[in-house]
Write an enzyme that holds these catalytic residues in place. Structure first.
Site, PDB file in Angstrom:
ATOM      1  N   SER A 251       0.981  -1.231   0.473  1.00 48.56           N
ATOM      2  CA  SER A 251       0.687   0.196   0.121  1.00 48.56           C
ATOM      3  C   SER A 251       0.742   1.518  -0.012  1.00 48.56           C
ATOM      4  O   SER A 251       0.605   2.207  -0.669  1.00 48.56           O
ATOM      5  CB  SER A 251      -1.074   0.301   1.302  1.00 48.56           C
ATOM      6  OG  SER A 251      -0.592   0.019   2.022  1.00 48.56           O
ATOM      7  N   THR A 294      -5.147  -1.598   9.296  1.00 47.06           N
ATOM      8  CA  THR A 294      -5.375  -3.101   8.948  1.00 47.06           C
ATOM      9  C   THR A 294      -5.610  -3.689  10.487  1.00 47.06           C
ATOM     10  O   THR A 294      -5.649  -3.348  11.362  1.00 47.06           O
ATOM     11  CB  THR A 294      -4.363  -3.530   8.420  1.00 47.06           C
ATOM     12  OG1 THR A 294      -2.986  -2.650   9.072  1.00 47.06           O
ATOM     13  CG2 THR A 294      -4.378  -2.505   6.854  1.00 47.06           C
ATOM     14  N   LYS A 298      -9.378  -3.657  12.535  1.00 50.43           N
ATOM     15  CA  LYS A 298     -10.568  -2.684  11.584  1.00 50.43           C
ATOM     16  C   LYS A 298     -11.985  -2.831  13.043  1.00 50.43           C
ATOM     17  O   LYS A 298     -12.638  -2.031  11.940  1.00 50.43           O
ATOM     18  CB  LYS A 298     -10.878  -4.059  10.470  1.00 50.43           C
ATOM     19  CG  LYS A 298      -9.638  -3.618   9.679  1.00 50.43           C
ATOM     20  CD  LYS A 298      -9.658  -4.822   8.610  1.00 50.43           C
ATOM     21  CE  LYS A 298      -8.570  -4.914   7.218  1.00 50.43           C
ATOM     22  NZ  LYS A 298      -8.614  -5.538   6.254  1.00 50.43           N
ATOM     23  N   ASN A 319     -12.037  -0.670   7.395  1.00 46.72           N
ATOM     24  CA  ASN A 319     -10.799  -0.516   6.786  1.00 46.72           C
ATOM     25  C   ASN A 319     -10.077   0.923   6.310  1.00 46.72           C
ATOM     26  O   ASN A 319      -8.721   1.003   6.267  1.00 46.72           O
ATOM     27  CB  ASN A 319     -10.397  -1.605   5.729  1.00 46.72           C
ATOM     28  CG  ASN A 319     -10.824  -1.118   4.035  1.00 46.72           C
ATOM     29  OD1 ASN A 319     -12.044  -0.626   4.542  1.00 46.72           O
ATOM     30  ND2 ASN A 319     -10.149  -1.298   3.297  1.00 46.72           N
ATOM     31  N   ALA A 364     -12.225  -9.479   7.936  1.00 49.97           N
ATOM     32  CA  ALA A 364     -11.754  -9.754   6.684  1.00 49.97           C
ATOM     33  C   ALA A 364     -14.038 -10.282   6.016  1.00 49.97           C
ATOM     34  O   ALA A 364     -13.891 -10.608   4.544  1.00 49.97           O
ATOM     35  CB  ALA A 364     -11.039 -10.477   5.512  1.00 49.97           C
ATOM     36  N   ASN A 383     -14.850 -21.534  11.380  1.00 50.71           N
ATOM     37  CA  ASN A 383     -13.416 -20.591  12.085  1.00 50.71           C
ATOM     38  C   ASN A 383     -13.436 -21.733  13.223  1.00 50.71           C
ATOM     39  O   ASN A 383     -14.117 -22.836  13.788  1.00 50.71           O
ATOM     40  CB  ASN A 383     -14.225 -19.013  12.478  1.00 50.71           C
ATOM     41  CG  ASN A 383     -13.209 -18.376  12.976  1.00 50.71           C
ATOM     42  OD1 ASN A 383     -12.235 -17.859  12.648  1.00 50.71           O
ATOM     43  ND2 ASN A 383     -13.738 -17.525  13.745  1.00 50.71           N
ATOM     44  N   ARG A 384     -11.896 -21.286  13.368  1.00 45.99           N
ATOM     45  CA  ARG A 384     -11.795 -21.502  14.682  1.00 45.99           C
ATOM     46  C   ARG A 384     -12.244 -21.707  16.294  1.00 45.99           C
ATOM     47  O   ARG A 384     -13.186 -22.431  16.725  1.00 45.99           O
ATOM     48  CB  ARG A 384      -9.583 -21.098  14.776  1.00 45.99           C
ATOM     49  CG  ARG A 384      -9.551 -21.480  16.554  1.00 45.99           C
ATOM     50  CD  ARG A 384      -7.736 -21.028  16.372  1.00 45.99           C
ATOM     51  NE  ARG A 384      -7.991 -20.175  16.632  1.00 45.99           N
ATOM     52  CZ  ARG A 384      -6.568 -18.725  16.457  1.00 45.99           C
ATOM     53  NH1 ARG A 384      -5.634 -19.479  17.186  1.00 45.99           N
ATOM     54  NH2 ARG A 384      -7.011 -17.616  16.622  1.00 45.99           N
TER      55      ARG A 384
END
Ligand code: NDP
Length: 502
Positions: A251, A294, A298, A319, A364, A383-384
Protein backbone atom coordinates in the site's frame (compact mmCIF):
# COMPACT_ATOMS: atom_id res chain seq x y z
CA UNK A 1 14.61 21.61 3.74
CA UNK A 2 15.48 18.41 5.56
CA UNK A 3 18.29 16.45 3.92
CA UNK A 4 18.88 12.74 3.30
CA UNK A 5 21.99 11.49 5.06
CA UNK A 6 23.53 8.14 4.10
CA UNK A 7 25.26 6.33 6.97
CA UNK A 8 28.38 4.57 5.71
CA UNK A 9 29.25 1.48 7.72
CA UNK A 10 31.87 -0.22 5.53
CA UNK A 11 35.12 -1.66 6.89
CA UNK A 12 37.20 0.41 4.46
CA UNK A 13 37.01 3.90 2.99
CA UNK A 14 37.03 2.39 -0.51
CA UNK A 15 33.95 0.31 0.29
CA UNK A 16 32.19 3.36 1.75
CA UNK A 17 33.00 5.31 -1.38
CA UNK A 18 31.66 2.50 -3.59
CA UNK A 19 28.36 2.56 -1.68
CA UNK A 20 28.22 6.34 -1.84
CA UNK A 21 28.70 6.31 -5.63
CA UNK A 22 25.88 3.81 -5.99
CA UNK A 23 23.43 5.95 -4.00
CA UNK A 24 24.81 9.43 -4.62
CA UNK A 25 21.78 10.74 -6.43
CA UNK A 26 19.53 9.94 -3.48
CA UNK A 27 21.62 11.58 -0.75
CA UNK A 28 22.67 15.10 0.29
CA UNK A 29 25.05 14.29 3.13
CA UNK A 30 27.05 11.22 4.16
CA UNK A 31 27.92 10.12 7.67
CA UNK A 32 31.24 8.33 7.94
CA UNK A 33 30.75 5.88 10.78
CA UNK A 34 34.41 5.52 11.67
CA UNK A 35 33.54 3.02 14.43
CA UNK A 36 32.73 0.52 11.64
CA UNK A 37 36.09 1.01 9.86
CA UNK A 38 38.97 -1.42 10.33
CA UNK A 39 41.45 0.08 12.86
CA UNK A 40 44.17 0.88 10.29
CA UNK A 41 41.60 2.53 7.99
CA UNK A 42 40.64 4.94 10.76
CA UNK A 43 44.01 6.65 10.45
CA UNK A 44 43.28 7.47 6.80
CA UNK A 45 39.86 9.00 7.35
CA UNK A 46 41.07 12.57 6.95
CA UNK A 47 41.05 11.94 3.18
CA UNK A 48 37.40 11.01 3.08
CA UNK A 49 35.60 14.39 2.64
CA UNK A 50 37.63 15.12 -0.47
CA UNK A 51 37.02 11.60 -1.83
CA UNK A 52 33.28 11.89 -1.12
CA UNK A 53 32.70 15.25 -2.77
CA UNK A 54 29.68 16.09 -0.62
CA UNK A 55 29.27 17.24 3.00
CA UNK A 56 30.39 14.50 5.40
CA UNK A 57 29.68 13.98 9.11
CA UNK A 58 32.47 12.37 11.12
CA UNK A 59 31.10 10.03 13.78
CA UNK A 60 32.73 7.44 16.04
CA UNK A 61 29.85 5.87 17.89
CA UNK A 62 30.40 3.98 21.16
CA UNK A 63 28.61 0.74 22.05
CA UNK A 64 26.41 2.47 24.66
CA UNK A 65 25.12 4.82 21.97
CA UNK A 66 24.38 2.01 19.51
CA UNK A 67 27.79 2.01 17.79
CA UNK A 68 30.66 -0.42 17.30
CA UNK A 69 33.61 1.38 18.88
CA UNK A 70 35.18 -0.78 21.59
CA UNK A 71 38.43 1.12 22.22
CA UNK A 72 39.00 3.53 25.09
CA UNK A 73 37.94 7.17 25.17
CA UNK A 74 41.54 8.33 24.60
CA UNK A 75 41.76 6.33 21.37
CA UNK A 76 38.45 7.74 20.19
CA UNK A 77 39.55 11.32 20.85
CA UNK A 78 42.82 10.69 18.98
CA UNK A 79 40.93 9.47 15.90
CA UNK A 80 38.51 12.41 16.07
CA UNK A 81 41.48 14.82 16.32
CA UNK A 82 43.10 13.21 13.29
CA UNK A 83 39.87 13.66 11.37
CA UNK A 84 39.70 17.32 12.25
CA UNK A 85 43.38 18.15 11.82
CA UNK A 86 43.63 20.97 9.34
CA UNK A 87 45.51 19.81 6.28
CA UNK A 88 44.16 21.92 3.46
CA UNK A 89 43.23 25.53 2.98
CA UNK A 90 40.20 24.42 1.00
CA UNK A 91 37.33 23.87 3.42
CA UNK A 92 35.56 21.43 1.13
CA UNK A 93 38.31 19.03 2.11
CA UNK A 94 37.31 19.16 5.75
CA UNK A 95 34.50 17.29 7.43
CA UNK A 96 31.38 19.45 7.26
CA UNK A 97 30.18 18.17 10.66
CA UNK A 98 31.56 16.24 13.60
CA UNK A 99 29.24 14.32 15.91
CA UNK A 100 30.27 14.74 19.54
CA UNK A 101 28.18 13.06 22.24
CA UNK A 102 26.83 15.31 24.97
CA UNK A 103 29.16 13.82 27.60
CA UNK A 104 32.30 14.22 25.49
CA UNK A 105 33.94 17.39 26.78
CA UNK A 106 37.22 17.96 24.92
CA UNK A 107 37.79 21.71 24.40
CA UNK A 108 40.68 21.13 21.97
CA UNK A 109 38.42 19.11 19.66
CA UNK A 110 35.71 21.76 19.78
CA UNK A 111 38.29 24.45 19.16
CA UNK A 112 39.69 22.54 16.16
CA UNK A 113 36.22 22.02 14.73
CA UNK A 114 35.33 25.71 15.00
CA UNK A 115 38.65 26.87 13.60
CA UNK A 116 38.42 24.62 10.55
CA UNK A 117 34.75 25.28 9.75
CA UNK A 118 33.46 21.90 10.93
CA UNK A 119 30.04 22.22 12.55
CA UNK A 120 29.49 20.38 15.84
CA UNK A 121 26.51 18.05 16.19
CA UNK A 122 25.96 17.66 19.94
CA UNK A 123 24.30 14.29 20.18
CA UNK A 124 22.24 12.40 22.71
CA UNK A 125 21.08 8.78 22.35
CA UNK A 126 18.54 7.02 24.48
CA UNK A 127 18.51 3.37 23.39
CA UNK A 128 15.89 2.39 26.02
CA UNK A 129 13.05 4.88 25.70
CA UNK A 130 12.03 8.53 25.45
CA UNK A 131 13.04 10.91 28.26
CA UNK A 132 10.20 12.39 30.29
CA UNK A 133 11.64 15.87 29.67
CA UNK A 134 12.85 15.50 26.09
CA UNK A 135 12.26 19.20 25.47
CA UNK A 136 14.63 20.13 28.31
CA UNK A 137 17.13 17.56 27.06
CA UNK A 138 17.18 19.04 23.55
CA UNK A 139 17.48 22.60 24.87
CA UNK A 140 20.44 21.55 27.05
CA UNK A 141 22.26 20.28 23.94
CA UNK A 142 22.40 23.80 22.49
CA UNK A 143 25.46 24.86 24.43
CA UNK A 144 27.04 27.18 21.91
CA UNK A 145 25.15 29.22 19.30
CA UNK A 146 26.14 27.35 16.15
CA UNK A 147 25.90 23.78 17.46
CA UNK A 148 23.27 21.42 16.08
CA UNK A 149 21.43 19.45 18.75
CA UNK A 150 20.78 15.78 17.94
CA UNK A 151 18.44 13.53 19.95
CA UNK A 152 17.84 9.93 18.85
CA UNK A 153 15.44 8.06 21.12
CA UNK A 154 13.87 4.60 21.20
CA UNK A 155 10.07 4.77 21.67
CA UNK A 156 8.50 1.73 23.33
CA UNK A 157 5.03 2.59 22.07
CA UNK A 158 3.24 5.12 19.88
CA UNK A 159 2.47 7.49 22.77
CA UNK A 160 6.26 7.87 23.16
CA UNK A 161 6.40 8.96 19.50
CA UNK A 162 3.65 11.49 20.14
CA UNK A 163 5.75 12.98 22.96
CA UNK A 164 8.66 13.36 20.53
CA UNK A 165 6.50 15.33 18.08
CA UNK A 166 5.37 17.50 21.00
CA UNK A 167 8.99 18.08 22.07
CA UNK A 168 9.74 18.99 18.44
CA UNK A 169 7.07 21.68 18.59
CA UNK A 170 8.36 23.00 21.91
CA UNK A 171 11.86 23.33 20.46
CA UNK A 172 10.79 24.73 17.07
CA UNK A 173 13.12 27.40 15.79
CA UNK A 174 16.29 25.80 17.15
CA UNK A 175 18.35 23.79 14.68
CA UNK A 176 18.26 20.11 15.51
CA UNK A 177 18.34 16.54 14.34
CA UNK A 178 15.50 14.64 15.96
CA UNK A 179 14.37 11.08 15.32
CA UNK A 180 12.83 7.98 16.81
CA UNK A 181 14.63 4.68 16.32
CA UNK A 182 13.03 1.24 16.14
CA UNK A 183 9.77 -0.02 14.66
CA UNK A 184 7.65 2.91 15.89
CA UNK A 185 10.07 5.50 14.56
CA UNK A 186 9.87 5.17 10.75
CA UNK A 187 7.29 7.95 10.48
CA UNK A 188 9.66 10.43 12.21
CA UNK A 189 12.33 9.59 9.65
CA UNK A 190 10.01 10.13 6.67
CA UNK A 191 8.39 13.19 8.23
CA UNK A 192 11.69 14.84 9.19
CA UNK A 193 10.36 18.11 7.82
CA UNK A 194 7.31 17.93 10.12
CA UNK A 195 9.47 17.13 13.13
CA UNK A 196 11.82 19.99 12.24
CA UNK A 197 14.84 17.74 11.78
CA UNK A 198 17.83 19.05 9.82
CA UNK A 199 18.34 15.63 8.22
CA UNK A 200 17.14 12.04 8.16
CA UNK A 201 19.59 9.14 8.39
CA UNK A 202 19.33 6.25 5.91
CA UNK A 203 21.25 3.04 5.37
CA UNK A 204 21.58 0.76 2.37
CA UNK A 205 19.77 -2.57 2.52
CA UNK A 206 20.80 -5.86 1.02
CA UNK A 207 24.61 -5.46 1.25
CA UNK A 208 25.67 -8.44 3.34
CA UNK A 209 28.96 -6.93 4.62
CA UNK A 210 27.40 -3.69 5.88
CA UNK A 211 26.00 -3.61 9.42
CA UNK A 212 22.81 -1.58 9.99
CA UNK A 213 23.74 1.86 11.27
CA UNK A 214 20.70 2.06 13.58
CA UNK A 215 17.37 0.31 13.89
CA UNK A 216 14.50 1.61 11.78
CA UNK A 217 16.50 3.42 9.10
CA UNK A 218 15.14 3.29 5.55
CA UNK A 219 17.06 2.71 2.36
CA UNK A 220 17.99 6.05 0.69
CA UNK A 221 16.42 5.02 -2.62
CA UNK A 222 13.14 4.13 -0.90
CA UNK A 223 13.28 7.41 1.01
CA UNK A 224 13.95 9.50 -2.09
CA UNK A 225 11.83 7.64 -4.65
CA UNK A 226 9.00 5.89 -2.83
CA UNK A 227 8.41 8.54 -0.18
CA UNK A 228 9.62 11.52 -2.29
CA UNK A 229 11.35 12.83 0.82
CA UNK A 230 12.80 15.87 -0.90
CA UNK A 231 9.37 17.12 -1.90
CA UNK A 232 7.79 16.79 1.54
CA UNK A 233 7.10 20.12 3.21
CA UNK A 234 5.05 21.02 6.29
CA UNK A 235 2.11 21.56 3.93
CA UNK A 236 2.28 18.04 2.45
CA UNK A 237 -0.90 16.10 3.26
CA UNK A 238 -0.21 12.95 5.26
CA UNK A 239 -1.95 9.62 4.72
CA UNK A 240 -1.09 6.50 6.68
CA UNK A 241 -1.56 2.79 7.07
CA UNK A 242 -1.77 1.38 10.58
CA UNK A 243 -2.00 -2.05 12.19
CA UNK A 244 0.16 -4.33 14.32
CA UNK A 245 2.42 -5.94 13.42
CA UNK A 246 2.48 -3.91 10.24
CA UNK A 247 4.04 -6.08 7.56
CA UNK A 248 2.86 -4.02 4.60
CA UNK A 249 4.74 -3.40 1.46
CA UNK A 250 2.13 -2.91 -1.23
CA UNK A 251 0.00 0.00 0.00
CA UNK A 252 2.76 2.64 0.59
CA UNK A 253 4.10 1.79 -2.85
CA UNK A 254 0.63 1.97 -4.39
CA UNK A 255 -0.40 5.34 -2.92
CA UNK A 256 2.98 7.05 -3.10
CA UNK A 257 3.33 6.02 -6.76
CA UNK A 258 -0.06 7.52 -7.53
CA UNK A 259 0.74 10.74 -5.66
CA UNK A 260 3.95 10.95 -7.66
CA UNK A 261 2.30 10.29 -11.05
CA UNK A 262 -0.44 12.80 -10.30
CA UNK A 263 1.97 15.31 -8.80
CA UNK A 264 -0.11 15.44 -5.63
CA UNK A 265 1.51 17.05 -2.60
CA UNK A 266 0.86 14.07 -0.32
CA UNK A 267 2.76 11.22 1.32
CA UNK A 268 1.54 7.83 2.58
CA UNK A 269 3.39 6.58 5.66
CA UNK A 270 3.34 3.24 7.53
CA UNK A 271 2.66 3.77 11.25
CA UNK A 272 2.59 0.55 13.30
CA UNK A 273 0.53 1.10 16.44
CA UNK A 274 0.33 -0.74 19.74
CA UNK A 275 -3.22 0.58 20.23
CA UNK A 276 -5.76 2.26 17.96
CA UNK A 277 -6.33 5.04 20.54
CA UNK A 278 -2.60 5.93 20.49
CA UNK A 279 -2.64 5.87 16.72
CA UNK A 280 -5.60 8.27 16.53
CA UNK A 281 -3.95 10.63 19.05
CA UNK A 282 -0.80 10.76 16.89
CA UNK A 283 -2.81 11.05 13.66
CA UNK A 284 -4.68 14.05 15.09
CA UNK A 285 -1.43 15.67 16.24
CA UNK A 286 0.04 15.27 12.74
CA UNK A 287 -3.16 16.25 10.94
CA UNK A 288 -3.32 12.92 9.06
CA UNK A 289 -5.97 13.18 6.33
CA UNK A 290 -6.79 9.52 5.70
CA UNK A 291 -5.81 6.09 7.00
CA UNK A 292 -5.89 2.49 5.83
CA UNK A 293 -6.72 0.45 8.93
CA UNK A 294 -5.46 -3.14 8.94
CA UNK A 295 -5.24 -6.15 11.26
CA UNK A 296 -6.09 -6.08 14.18
CA UNK A 297 -7.90 -2.70 14.34
CA UNK A 298 -10.71 -2.96 11.77
CA UNK A 299 -13.30 -3.58 14.48
CA UNK A 300 -11.52 -1.72 17.30
CA UNK A 301 -11.57 1.57 15.36
CA UNK A 302 -15.38 1.68 15.06
CA UNK A 303 -16.15 3.25 18.50
CA UNK A 304 -13.97 6.23 17.53
CA UNK A 305 -15.85 7.09 14.34
CA UNK A 306 -18.15 10.10 14.13
CA UNK A 307 -19.64 8.73 10.88
CA UNK A 308 -20.03 5.08 9.80
CA UNK A 309 -20.96 4.10 6.26
CA UNK A 310 -23.82 1.63 5.86
CA UNK A 311 -21.27 -1.07 5.03
CA UNK A 312 -19.28 -0.40 8.19
CA UNK A 313 -22.51 -0.70 10.17
CA UNK A 314 -23.66 -3.91 8.51
CA UNK A 315 -20.26 -5.59 8.22
CA UNK A 316 -18.95 -4.45 11.58
CA UNK A 317 -15.47 -3.77 10.20
CA UNK A 318 -13.85 -0.57 8.94
CA UNK A 319 -10.64 -0.42 6.88
CA UNK A 320 -10.66 3.22 5.74
CA UNK A 321 -10.95 6.36 7.83
CA UNK A 322 -10.92 9.95 6.65
CA UNK A 323 -10.47 13.06 8.82
CA UNK A 324 -13.26 15.63 8.77
CA UNK A 325 -14.06 18.68 10.93
CA UNK A 326 -16.64 16.50 12.73
CA UNK A 327 -14.18 13.67 13.41
CA UNK A 328 -13.21 10.41 11.71
CA UNK A 329 -15.46 9.09 8.93
CA UNK A 330 -15.30 5.30 8.51
CA UNK A 331 -15.74 3.20 5.37
CA UNK A 332 -15.19 -0.38 4.25
CA UNK A 333 -13.52 -0.88 0.88
CA UNK A 334 -12.50 -4.52 1.46
CA UNK A 335 -16.04 -5.64 0.62
CA UNK A 336 -16.24 -4.06 -2.82
CA UNK A 337 -12.58 -4.88 -3.55
CA UNK A 338 -13.28 -8.53 -2.75
CA UNK A 339 -16.42 -8.88 -4.87
CA UNK A 340 -14.95 -7.03 -7.87
CA UNK A 341 -11.99 -9.39 -7.74
CA UNK A 342 -14.00 -12.59 -7.28
CA UNK A 343 -16.56 -11.74 -9.97
CA UNK A 344 -13.88 -11.04 -12.53
CA UNK A 345 -12.03 -14.21 -11.57
CA UNK A 346 -15.14 -16.35 -11.81
CA UNK A 347 -16.45 -14.60 -14.93
CA UNK A 348 -19.85 -14.11 -13.26
CA UNK A 349 -22.08 -11.13 -12.55
CA UNK A 350 -23.40 -12.55 -9.28
CA UNK A 351 -23.15 -15.67 -7.11
CA UNK A 352 -26.71 -16.93 -7.58
CA UNK A 353 -26.86 -20.69 -7.15
CA UNK A 354 -23.25 -20.88 -5.92
CA UNK A 355 -22.43 -22.74 -2.71
CA UNK A 356 -19.45 -21.16 -1.02
CA UNK A 357 -17.25 -21.97 1.98
CA UNK A 358 -15.76 -19.00 3.83
CA UNK A 359 -12.88 -19.93 6.12
CA UNK A 360 -12.55 -17.44 9.01
CA UNK A 361 -14.78 -14.99 10.84
CA UNK A 362 -12.60 -11.90 11.31
CA UNK A 363 -12.85 -8.50 9.64
CA UNK A 364 -12.07 -9.80 6.16
CA UNK A 365 -14.58 -12.65 6.53
CA UNK A 366 -17.31 -10.20 7.57
CA UNK A 367 -16.76 -8.18 4.40
CA UNK A 368 -16.68 -11.35 2.28
CA UNK A 369 -19.86 -12.76 3.86
CA UNK A 370 -21.75 -9.48 3.33
CA UNK A 371 -20.80 -9.46 -0.35
CA UNK A 372 -21.60 -13.15 -0.89
CA UNK A 373 -25.06 -12.43 0.54
CA UNK A 374 -25.50 -9.27 -1.58
CA UNK A 375 -24.54 -11.26 -4.66
CA UNK A 376 -27.09 -13.95 -3.77
CA UNK A 377 -24.67 -16.77 -2.93
CA UNK A 378 -25.19 -19.32 -0.14
CA UNK A 379 -22.34 -19.85 2.29
CA UNK A 380 -20.90 -21.98 5.06
CA UNK A 381 -18.71 -20.11 7.56
CA UNK A 382 -16.00 -22.12 9.30
CA UNK A 383 -13.91 -20.58 12.05
CA UNK A 384 -11.53 -21.73 14.79
CA UNK A 385 -13.72 -19.92 17.32
CA UNK A 386 -17.09 -21.38 16.36
CA UNK A 387 -19.12 -18.71 18.14
CA UNK A 388 -17.63 -16.04 15.87
CA UNK A 389 -18.59 -18.16 12.82
CA UNK A 390 -22.14 -18.13 14.12
CA UNK A 391 -22.08 -14.33 14.61
CA UNK A 392 -20.96 -13.79 11.01
CA UNK A 393 -23.41 -16.33 9.57
CA UNK A 394 -26.48 -15.30 11.59
CA UNK A 395 -27.61 -12.09 9.77
CA UNK A 396 -27.47 -13.87 6.41
CA UNK A 397 -28.85 -17.26 7.53
CA UNK A 398 -25.65 -18.93 6.36
CA UNK A 399 -24.51 -22.29 7.73
CA UNK A 400 -21.64 -22.24 10.22
CA UNK A 401 -19.33 -24.55 12.17
CA UNK A 402 -16.00 -24.72 13.93
CA UNK A 403 -12.86 -25.21 11.85
CA UNK A 404 -12.66 -28.91 12.78
CA UNK A 405 -13.34 -32.35 11.26
CA UNK A 406 -17.10 -31.79 11.44
CA UNK A 407 -16.83 -28.41 9.71
CA UNK A 408 -14.48 -29.73 7.02
CA UNK A 409 -16.99 -32.55 6.31
CA UNK A 410 -19.69 -29.91 5.66
CA UNK A 411 -17.51 -28.29 2.99
CA UNK A 412 -18.49 -30.97 0.47
CA UNK A 413 -21.89 -29.27 0.16
CA UNK A 414 -20.35 -25.79 -0.21
CA UNK A 415 -17.53 -26.49 -2.61
CA UNK A 416 -18.24 -24.38 -5.71
CA UNK A 417 -16.05 -21.62 -4.34
CA UNK A 418 -13.74 -21.68 -1.31
CA UNK A 419 -12.62 -18.36 0.15
CA UNK A 420 -9.84 -18.43 2.72
CA UNK A 421 -9.89 -15.27 4.89
CA UNK A 422 -7.89 -16.17 8.01
CA UNK A 423 -4.34 -14.95 8.54
CA UNK A 424 -3.14 -18.59 8.62
CA UNK A 425 -0.51 -19.23 5.93
CA UNK A 426 0.64 -15.60 5.81
CA UNK A 427 4.37 -14.84 5.91
CA UNK A 428 6.41 -15.51 8.00
CA UNK A 429 4.45 -18.69 8.86
CA UNK A 430 3.86 -19.60 5.24
CA UNK A 431 3.81 -23.38 5.77
CA UNK A 432 0.48 -23.32 7.65
CA UNK A 433 -2.80 -24.30 6.00
CA UNK A 434 -6.09 -23.72 7.88
CA UNK A 435 -7.90 -26.48 5.93
CA UNK A 436 -5.08 -28.98 5.64
CA UNK A 437 -7.52 -31.92 6.04
CA UNK A 438 -9.74 -30.85 3.16
CA UNK A 439 -9.12 -32.80 -0.07
CA UNK A 440 -9.61 -30.55 -3.10
CA UNK A 441 -11.52 -32.21 -5.92
CA UNK A 442 -10.14 -29.95 -8.61
CA UNK A 443 -13.41 -28.27 -9.51
CA UNK A 444 -13.51 -25.65 -6.76
CA UNK A 445 -12.59 -22.03 -7.44
CA UNK A 446 -10.24 -21.17 -4.59
CA UNK A 447 -9.47 -17.66 -3.41
CA UNK A 448 -7.11 -16.79 -0.56
CA UNK A 449 -7.23 -13.15 0.60
CA UNK A 450 -3.58 -13.43 1.67
CA UNK A 451 -1.12 -12.09 -0.92
CA UNK A 452 2.16 -12.75 0.89
CA UNK A 453 3.28 -15.36 -0.02
CA UNK A 454 1.95 -15.19 -3.56
CA UNK A 455 0.69 -18.78 -3.26
CA UNK A 456 -0.21 -19.90 0.23
CA UNK A 457 0.10 -23.57 1.07
CA UNK A 458 -3.67 -23.85 0.74
CA UNK A 459 -3.52 -22.34 -2.79
CA UNK A 460 -0.61 -24.60 -3.74
CA UNK A 461 -2.58 -27.70 -2.74
CA UNK A 462 -5.66 -26.47 -4.58
CA UNK A 463 -3.68 -25.77 -7.74
CA UNK A 464 -1.99 -29.18 -7.57
CA UNK A 465 -5.47 -30.76 -7.44
CA UNK A 466 -6.47 -28.89 -10.61
CA UNK A 467 -8.42 -25.97 -9.06
CA UNK A 468 -8.32 -22.42 -10.44
CA UNK A 469 -6.77 -20.19 -7.80
CA UNK A 470 -6.60 -16.48 -6.96
CA UNK A 471 -4.63 -14.73 -4.23
CA UNK A 472 -5.54 -11.48 -2.43
CA UNK A 473 -3.32 -9.08 -4.37
CA UNK A 474 -5.97 -8.17 -6.90
CA UNK A 475 -8.45 -7.59 -4.05
CA UNK A 476 -5.91 -5.38 -2.27
CA UNK A 477 -5.40 -3.20 -5.32
CA UNK A 478 -9.10 -2.96 -6.03
CA UNK A 479 -9.98 -1.96 -2.47
CA UNK A 480 -7.13 0.58 -2.55
CA UNK A 481 -8.69 2.18 -5.63
CA UNK A 482 -11.86 2.75 -3.59
CA UNK A 483 -9.74 4.16 -0.77
CA UNK A 484 -8.22 6.57 -3.27
CA UNK A 485 -11.71 7.92 -3.90
CA UNK A 486 -12.34 8.50 -0.20
CA UNK A 487 -8.91 10.09 0.25
CA UNK A 488 -8.97 12.41 -2.75
CA UNK A 489 -12.67 12.83 -3.53
CA UNK A 490 -11.94 11.70 -7.12
CA UNK A 491 -12.67 8.49 -9.01
CA UNK A 492 -9.59 6.32 -9.51
CA UNK A 493 -8.44 7.19 -13.04
CA UNK A 494 -8.61 4.07 -15.25
CA UNK A 495 -5.48 5.37 -17.03
CA UNK A 496 -3.52 4.55 -13.86
CA UNK A 497 -4.46 0.87 -13.89
CA UNK A 498 -1.49 -1.19 -15.09
CA UNK A 499 0.92 1.74 -14.64
CA UNK A 500 3.97 1.01 -12.46
CA UNK A 501 2.77 -2.51 -11.83
CA UNK A 502 -0.75 -2.11 -10.44
P1 NDP B 1 -8.81 -10.63 11.96
O1 NDP B 1 -7.78 -10.52 13.02
O2 NDP B 1 -10.04 -9.82 12.05
O3 NDP B 1 -9.29 -12.18 11.85
C1 NDP B 1 -8.34 -13.22 11.81
C2 NDP B 1 -9.04 -14.53 11.44
O4 NDP B 1 -8.02 -15.52 11.34
C3 NDP B 1 -10.06 -15.03 12.45
O5 NDP B 1 -11.05 -15.75 11.80
C4 NDP B 1 -9.20 -15.95 13.31
O6 NDP B 1 -9.91 -16.95 13.98
C5 NDP B 1 -8.34 -16.59 12.26
N1 NDP B 1 -7.11 -17.14 12.81
C6 NDP B 1 -6.05 -16.46 13.28
N2 NDP B 1 -5.11 -17.33 13.70
C7 NDP B 1 -5.60 -18.58 13.49
C8 NDP B 1 -5.10 -19.88 13.72
N3 NDP B 1 -3.88 -20.07 14.23
N4 NDP B 1 -5.87 -20.93 13.36
C9 NDP B 1 -7.09 -20.75 12.83
N5 NDP B 1 -7.63 -19.54 12.59
C10 NDP B 1 -6.90 -18.47 12.93
O7 NDP B 1 -8.04 -10.37 10.60
P2 NDP B 1 -8.65 -9.91 9.19
O8 NDP B 1 -9.89 -10.67 8.94
O9 NDP B 1 -8.70 -8.44 9.11
O10 NDP B 1 -7.50 -10.39 8.18
C11 NDP B 1 -7.28 -11.75 7.93
C12 NDP B 1 -6.33 -11.93 6.75
O11 NDP B 1 -6.87 -11.34 5.59
C13 NDP B 1 -4.97 -11.27 6.96
O12 NDP B 1 -3.99 -12.15 6.46
C14 NDP B 1 -5.05 -10.01 6.09
O13 NDP B 1 -3.78 -9.61 5.63
C15 NDP B 1 -5.91 -10.51 4.94
N6 NDP B 1 -6.63 -9.43 4.28
C16 NDP B 1 -6.40 -9.22 2.92
C17 NDP B 1 -7.05 -8.21 2.26
C18 NDP B 1 -6.78 -7.98 0.82
O14 NDP B 1 -7.12 -6.89 0.31
N7 NDP B 1 -6.22 -8.94 0.12
C19 NDP B 1 -7.99 -7.31 2.95
C20 NDP B 1 -8.20 -7.66 4.33
C21 NDP B 1 -7.52 -8.66 4.96
P3 NDP B 1 -10.47 -16.69 15.49
O15 NDP B 1 -11.75 -15.91 15.33
O16 NDP B 1 -10.66 -18.05 16.03
O17 NDP B 1 -9.41 -15.92 16.22
Amino acid sequence: MAKICLCLTGRTLERDLEILEKYRKYVDIAELRADCLDPDERFQLRRFPEMAGLPVILTIRRGIDGGKFVGGEGARITILSKGLAFAEADRRRNFAYVDLEEDLEVPSLEEAARTFGTRIIRSYHNMQGVDSDLTGKIKALWRVGDELAKAAVMPQNLDDVLRVYQAAKETAGGEKILLCMGEYGTNTRILAEHIGSHLSYTTVKGEADLPAAASGQLDPKVMAETYRFREITKKTRIFAVTGYPLKVSASPYFFNSIFSIENTDAVYVPIPADSIQSFLRLAEELGVAGVSVTVPYKEAVIPFLSYKSEQVKSIGACNTIVASPQGWMGYNTDAQGFSDSLLEFSGRRDLKGRKITIIGAGGAARAVAAEVYRLKGKALILNRTAVRAREVAFPYRFAWSGLDAQGIALMDKYADIIIQTTSVGMEPKADADPIEFYQFRGKELVMDVIYKPEKTRCLQRAEAAGCRILNGYDMLLRQARYQYKYYTGKEFPPSLINRVGF
